[in-house]
Structures are given as C-alpha cells and as structure tokens.
Enzyme design. Structure first.
Site, PDB file in Angstrom:
ATOM      1  N   HIS A 100       0.879  -1.174   0.000  1.00  0.00           N
ATOM      2  CA  HIS A 100       0.000   0.000   0.000  1.00  0.00           C
ATOM      3  C   HIS A 100       0.915   1.221   0.000  1.00  0.00           C
ATOM      4  O   HIS A 100       0.944   1.989   0.955  1.00  0.00           O
ATOM      5  CB  HIS A 100      -0.886   0.013   1.241  1.00  0.00           C
ATOM      6  CG  HIS A 100      -1.993  -0.992   1.212  1.00  0.00           C
ATOM      7  ND1 HIS A 100      -2.950  -1.069   2.200  1.00  0.00           N
ATOM      8  CD2 HIS A 100      -2.308  -1.957   0.316  1.00  0.00           C
ATOM      9  CE1 HIS A 100      -3.809  -2.049   1.909  1.00  0.00           C
ATOM     10  NE2 HIS A 100      -3.433  -2.609   0.769  1.00  0.00           N
ATOM     11  N   HIS A 160      -5.969   1.455  -4.246  1.00  0.00           N
ATOM     12  CA  HIS A 160      -5.651   0.362  -3.320  1.00  0.00           C
ATOM     13  C   HIS A 160      -4.131   0.210  -3.081  1.00  0.00           C
ATOM     14  O   HIS A 160      -3.681   0.381  -1.959  1.00  0.00           O
ATOM     15  CB  HIS A 160      -6.244  -0.947  -3.852  1.00  0.00           C
ATOM     16  CG  HIS A 160      -6.038  -2.121  -2.951  1.00  0.00           C
ATOM     17  ND1 HIS A 160      -6.818  -3.245  -2.992  1.00  0.00           N
ATOM     18  CD2 HIS A 160      -5.114  -2.360  -1.985  1.00  0.00           C
ATOM     19  CE1 HIS A 160      -6.409  -4.109  -2.093  1.00  0.00           C
ATOM     20  NE2 HIS A 160      -5.370  -3.596  -1.462  1.00  0.00           N
TER      21      HIS A 160
HETATM   22 ZN    ZN Z   1      -4.196  -4.395   0.047  1.00  0.00          ZN
END
Ligand code: ZN
Length: 232
Positions: A100, A160
C-alpha cells in the site's frame, strides 16, 4: 516453525518475517497493511492477516495449497490470499509482494498506466497498468490483478496499492521498491509539464542490451531463446 515443515517452507517463513519488517521502514505500507508470499513446490507460505509486522514470528506465517486448501495454520492467512494464488496460477511467479505504497496509490487515482519516463521500467516488463477498482480480498480483485499482469511483473491496483512478483522474494521486493520510485519520479516529472516518454522500440532496445550484457551475447543477434531470467 513446525516439525512437518520442509527446509524450503521453514526458510520461506523466516524470509517472509524478515522482508515484512522492511515494508514499514521502506515506506511501502503502514500498520499491518500489505502482504507477501513465497511459493514452495505446490504450497504457498503467506503472511497472516492483521498481525503487526513488528510482532510477527515465523510460526505466524500461514501455509495454503495452490488450490486454496488451507494447512493447519495458527493464524488466518492474508485477506488477499485469492489474489496471490491467482498470480501464481497465471504467471511464473515464485514470490509475490503486495504493498500500500503512497506514490502508486496517488497515481492509481488519476491515471490508467504508469508510463515509461525512465528505462528502468523495463525491469517490470514495460509501462505498468492500473487494474480497475474491485473490493479488497475478492475473487474479482484477484482476476483483475492477474489479468493486468500480462507481460508485466507489476500491476497497480486502483485506489488500493500495487503487486509485484519475481523469481524469489528478493526480486519481487526490489521490484516493489522500483515501482514506487518510478511512480514518484513520474509525479516529479509532471510538475514540469507533460513528460516525454520512451517508445516501445526504445524500451525493446534497452531490454535487448540488458540481456546481451547479462549473458555476454553478441551485439545485434546471436543466440535467441536463452532467456533464463525471471523477467517476463
Ligand atoms: Zn491491500
């Protein structure tokens, strides 16, 4: 470690804990976000769900079969296990890293692709696609990620994060760092206006020269089909 572990599986557990500890320091994830896995034969060692990286031990690493069957795990496997398994099924991956990281997430919100403004992107197979948004942990996200990896060893997931894979965990992790660096460099280039990008022919030339230098092949031809590296 479990007494039933093969040497390969035991090593994968230790390696996953070691690389997980690096995720936070390298700015690729915060808290317990992100996850990674290593394929060992027909099984996959994968980081557990919801365990902070600084408290993770090798025994916390989970094991699942390539078909998704769970072994006797102490913890719950990563919520993104379906995505990892889909990538092993669709590619030659021996390790998968999911981050991330902020630069790729920022890019994912406004671009469909990370373009080639630096030739190092050939290390990921070329310009990196942004896969459409699908909820975390879903089979839909697994399919979208695996599909967008065609000919690439990296994919950016819209709103995401990102996924990279490699012939081992070290290579997959290095590619995650490279991807984040490329995204940051692209953002910096955008501050000057619309950046120039490298053409497909220019990228092919870089790939051919990299291969020649690695294998000592003669310039402009010579052996073909000698591609032994993990690069797609
Ligand atoms: Zn993730």
């Amino acid at each position: 470690m479990y007494s039933s572990d093969s040497d390969g599986l035991a090593a994968a557990r230790v390696q996953l804990v070691s690389y997980s500890a690096r995720l936070l320091g390298d700015g690729l994830a915060v808290g317990s976000a992100g996850n990674m896995s290593v394929r060992v034969g027909d099984t996959v060692a994968i980081t557990p769900s919801g365990i902070p990286y600084d408290g993770m031990s090798p025994e916390d690493v989970c094991v699942v079969a390539l078909d998704g069957t769970e072994h006797d795990n102490r913890e719950t496997p990563s919520t993104e296990t379906p995505m990892h398994l889909a990538i092993y099924a669709a590619t030659s991956a021996a390790a998968v890293v999911h981050t991330h990281s902020p630069e790729v997430i920022a890019l994912s919100a406004s671009r469909d692709e990370l373009p080639a403004i630096h030739y190092a992107i050939t290390g990921l197979g070329g310009p990196v696609r942004v896969a459409p948004y699908v909820r975390f942990g879903s089979e839909g996200l697994a399919a979208a990620a695996a599909g967008a990896l065609d000919g690439r060893s990296a994919v950016i997931l819209r709103n995401h994060g990102a996924v990279t894979y490699g012939r081992d965990l070290a290579q997959a992790y290095d590619r995650a760092l490279l991807l984040e660096w490329l995204a940051r460099t692209y953002r910096m280039a955008l501050s000057y206006g619309e950046p120039a990008t490298l053409s497909a022919a220019e990228l092919d030339e870089v790939t051919a020269e990299t291969r020649r230098r690695r294998y000592g092949e003669p310039r402009g031809g010579g052996r073909t089909g000698q591609h032994r590296g993990g690069r797609p």
